[in-house]
Design a protein around this motif. Structure first.
Motif, PDB file in Angstrom:
ATOM      1  N   ARG A   1      40.067  36.928  -0.904  1.00  0.00           N
ATOM      2  CA  ARG A   1      40.743  35.906  -0.251  1.00  0.00           C
ATOM      3  C   ARG A   1      39.898  35.116   0.557  1.00  0.00           C
ATOM      4  O   ARG A   1      38.916  35.664   1.379  1.00  0.00           O
ATOM      5  N   ARG A   2      40.031  33.816   0.548  1.00  0.00           N
ATOM      6  CA  ARG A   2      39.197  32.815   1.384  1.00  0.00           C
ATOM      7  C   ARG A   2      40.125  32.077   2.108  1.00  0.00           C
ATOM      8  O   ARG A   2      41.048  31.238   1.632  1.00  0.00           O
ATOM      9  N   ASP A   3      39.996  32.146   3.521  1.00  0.00           N
ATOM     10  CA  ASP A   3      41.033  31.370   4.284  1.00  0.00           C
ATOM     11  C   ASP A   3      42.211  31.796   4.024  1.00  0.00           C
ATOM     12  O   ASP A   3      43.005  30.975   3.978  1.00  0.00           O
ATOM     13  N   GLY A   4      42.576  32.996   3.532  1.00  0.00           N
ATOM     14  CA  GLY A   4      43.945  33.435   3.229  1.00  0.00           C
ATOM     15  C   GLY A   4      44.466  33.066   1.990  1.00  0.00           C
ATOM     16  O   GLY A   4      45.478  33.587   1.606  1.00  0.00           O
ATOM     17  N   ARG A   5      43.630  32.459   1.192  1.00  0.00           N
ATOM     18  CA  ARG A   5      44.053  32.060  -0.242  1.00  0.00           C
ATOM     19  C   ARG A   5      43.247  33.051  -1.254  1.00  0.00           C
ATOM     20  O   ARG A   5      42.066  33.322  -0.995  1.00  0.00           O
TER      21      ARG A   5
ATOM     22  N   ASP B   1      34.314  28.178  -4.462  1.00  0.00           N
ATOM     23  CA  ASP B   1      35.607  27.306  -4.846  1.00  0.00           C
ATOM     24  C   ASP B   1      35.232  25.789  -4.481  1.00  0.00           C
ATOM     25  O   ASP B   1      35.901  25.168  -3.973  1.00  0.00           O
TER      26      ASP B   1
END
Length: 361
Positions: free
Chosen positions: A114-118, A175
């Protein structure tokens, strides 16, 4: 006694990236909760990082850390220390948030990043397995041959796919934005230190804390830390990932989970919390029916809860399962538990020698 850092102490280069960010924020006068918000980590993690910083740098307390942050140039004069603001959107907090690890890799279940919750898409399973090996490496550089051995074992790919997978993983993790998370040095590939939070690393830190709490005779803290460690698990570790290393780590982490549950339940029983432990013991014993220390613990909990007949039924089920599956009789730990119950021993059946033991990293 002065709190300033002395010249013979290690400087900030002895710290990891996240530790330097915490030291810088401390030097600017931020509290633990503010730092936690800025770095997007739990406040407990900030406290653990600060404690590690004090040990690494040989500092006495938070005040000494503030002075050291100025002495080593992490904080410039005029930027701290400062009063705690009502708002948490100060320049330093924003800057820390921008440079903080915003990515988490979870291996204690199906692989997730997960990156920044995504949630990020990571490609096919072999490519995911390469990332898992890097994450398990704990910042140690891994050469191409070691990656091949860990992911493919005795059946290496025909093509030179490792650099291709690394390239694709870099794109997936960045990303399209931000610095690379995977770097290559003279000795191989590794995750950039401090750039990623890996749940297995957090698990091992908690296991160390559990051992300290246990040795210090702090049962409530031991139970609390065991519960925190168990909360990290989301299912079977590294579920579905191929390769020799994933298989070995899957077995190790499953055993680690069982040991943590046993440690927690052992202390709950010693604290007289039979009701809280019985339901969990039933579920764990059903999942691991050949684990005799678990069966003995369940017998003890039921007996002390006034359920002698149920405790003896657990023995009978375990005895039949051992005979049917392994062709062996119950071991000493189960036989002793049964004898104590039949004698009406007030203490109830004891724990086996291996119950509650959490293996080291």
């Amino acid at each position: 006694m002065p709190t300033t850092a002395t010249t013979d102490r290690p400087d900030a280069t002895a710290l990891g990236r996240q530790e330097r960010q915490v030291l810088s924020a401390v030097g600017c006068g931020l509290g633990d909760d503010e730092i936690a918000d800025a770095l997007a980590v739990p406040a407990d993690t900030v406290a653990e990082l600060l404690a590690r910083i004090l040990v690494k740098l040989g500092l006495r307390d938070r005040a000494a850390a503030i002075v050291h942050a100025f002495d080593c140039g992490l904080v410039a004069p005029g930027r701290g220390p400062r009063a705690r603001p009502a708002s948490r959107t100060g320049t330093v907090a924003v800057r820390a948030a921008e440079s903080a690890p915003r990515m988490g890799i979870s291996l204690l279940g199906p692989l997730q990043v997960r990156r920044d919750g995504r949630l990020l898409r990571l490609g096919h399973l072999r490519q995911q397995a390469v990332l898992a090996v890097l994450a398990l490496g704990a910042g140690r550089p891994l050469g191409q041959q070691e990656l091949l051995d860990d992911v493919w074992g005795m059946e290496p790919p025909v093509a030179n796919v490792v650099p291709v997978y690394i390239y694709r993983l870099r794109k997936a993790l960045c990303d399209g934005d931000g610095p690379a998370v995977i770097e290559r040095g003279p000795r191989g590939y590794q995750l950039v230190p401090g750039a990623v939070d890996v749940d297995v690393a957090r698990l091992e830190e908690l296991v160390t804390g559990i051992g300290k709490a246990d040795r210090a005779g702090e049962p409530l803290e031991t139970v609390r830390l065991c519960a925190r460690a168990l909360d990290l698990f989301r299912g079977e570790p590294l579920a579905g990932l191929p390769g020799p290393l994933a298989e070995l780590e899957r077995l190790r982490l499953v055993e680690r989970r069982i040991a943590l549950v046993q440690r927690k339940l052992e202390w709950q029983l010693r604290l007289g919390q039979e009701a809280e432990a019985i339901a969990e013991l039933f579920a764990l014993s059903a999942a691991h029916p050949l684990n005799e220390p678990l069966a003995a613990m369940l017998m003890r909990a039921l007996y002390r809860g006034g359920r002698q007949a149920d405790a003896l039924s657990v023995f009978e089920r375990a005895r039949r399962r051992l005979a049917d599956d392994l062709g062996v009789p119950p071991s000493g730990v189960l036989r002793r538990a049964r004898r104590m119950i039949l004698r009406g021993d007030e203490a109830g059946p004891g724990l086996g020698p291996s119950a509650g033991t959490v293996a080291g990293p």
